[in-house]
Write a protein that holds these residues in place. Structure first.
Motif, PDB file in Angstrom:
ATOM      1  N   UNK A 218       0.839  -1.201   0.000  1.00  0.00           N
ATOM      2  CA  UNK A 218       0.000   0.000   0.000  1.00  0.00           C
ATOM      3  C   UNK A 218       0.871   1.246   0.000  1.00  0.00           C
ATOM      4  N   UNK A 219       0.299   2.316  -0.524  1.00  0.00           N
ATOM      5  CA  UNK A 219       0.978   3.617  -0.499  1.00  0.00           C
ATOM      6  C   UNK A 219      -0.060   4.719  -0.561  1.00  0.00           C
ATOM      7  N   UNK A 220       0.331   5.894  -0.067  1.00  0.00           N
ATOM      8  CA  UNK A 220      -0.485   7.099  -0.195  1.00  0.00           C
ATOM      9  C   UNK A 220      -0.308   7.646  -1.599  1.00  0.00           C
ATOM     10  N   UNK A 221      -1.397   7.908  -2.292  1.00  0.00           N
ATOM     11  CA  UNK A 221      -1.310   8.511  -3.621  1.00  0.00           C
ATOM     12  C   UNK A 221      -1.103  10.015  -3.473  1.00  0.00           C
ATOM     13  N   UNK A 222      -0.056  10.561  -4.066  1.00  0.00           N
ATOM     14  CA  UNK A 222       0.221  11.994  -3.913  1.00  0.00           C
ATOM     15  C   UNK A 222      -0.859  12.857  -4.542  1.00  0.00           C
ATOM     16  N   UNK A 223      -1.004  14.050  -3.991  1.00  0.00           N
ATOM     17  CA  UNK A 223      -1.916  15.066  -4.507  1.00  0.00           C
ATOM     18  C   UNK A 223      -3.369  14.592  -4.534  1.00  0.00           C
ATOM     19  N   UNK A 224      -3.745  13.813  -3.543  1.00  0.00           N
ATOM     20  CA  UNK A 224      -5.150  13.370  -3.443  1.00  0.00           C
ATOM     21  C   UNK A 224      -5.813  13.828  -2.162  1.00  0.00           C
TER      22      UNK A 224
END
Length: 203
Positions: A189-195
């Motif tokens: 898992x990862x945080x999606x940037x600019x969301x």
């Protein structure tokens, strides 16, 4: 990680169904239950049935988390975002409803080994820790744990829950719901940037 620019979420409709089999799908909150701000449970009269009042996280933004299942399926989930020290400290204290979000994502800029505890948290939770993402791939699952509320009035008496190694992302959901959003052994898992946004997208 407060530097995110607001971006339109064009593919956000892939929310729970893309990560779940039909057997895994859990009915979300209907939205008809009254909600109150976080931290106000103590204001109710003793006769109030607290679990009938949906207390959602207050003062948090949301963001999209990309989960890659062990079979390679990739999906995007909207979660409450805790990426400052204050937000991570508040977490899901007093929360009984996630609203339209799938959980809460705790994010760090650098790897950490900080432990979690359930002081003033009234709902049993499951947690999954993930390592640092590599390029555009999600960080590997480090470990998971089930956590029960701590009834003590002193936080030092509460059990600590630690990951099996360093991590930069931790995801909390209501207990037993990790598999329903695609988080099992071998997932990433990862945080999606600019969301980052004020709330989850509709639908």
């Amino acid at each position: 990680m407060r530097g995110y620019a607001f971006a339109a979420l064009t593919t956000a409709t892939l929310i729970a169904a893309a990560c779940s089999s039909e057997a895994d799908v859990v009915t979300k909150d209907s939205g008809v239950v009254p909600t109150v701000p976080q931290g106000t449970l103590a204001d109710f009269e003793p006769s109030t049935t607290v679990h009938k009042v949906a207390v959602q996280p207050a003062g948090f933004t949301t963001a999209m988390i990309e989960v890659t299942k062990v079979d390679g399926t990739v999906c995007e989930l909207c979660m409450w975002l805790a990426d400052t020290s204050d937000e991570r400290g508040r977490g899901l204290k007093g929360v009984t409803s996630l609203g339209t979000a799938e959980g809460m994502a705790f994010v760090w800029n650098e790897p950490t080994t900080s432990s979690f505890f359930m002081f003033q948290t009234v709902t049993p939770l499951s947690i999954a820790w993930f390592g640092r993402p590599v390029a555009r791939a999600g960080g590997a699952l480090v470990s998971t744990a089930d956590m029960e509320p701590c009834a003590s009035e002193n936080s030092t008496d509460c059990q600590r829950f630690a990951a099996d190694g360093e991590y930069v992302l931790a995801i909390e959901v209501f207990q037993g719901d990790l598999a329903s959003i695609g988080i099992t052994a071998g997932s990433a898992a990862r945080l999606l940037p600019e969301t980052e946004s004020a709330s989850c997208p509709p639908g």
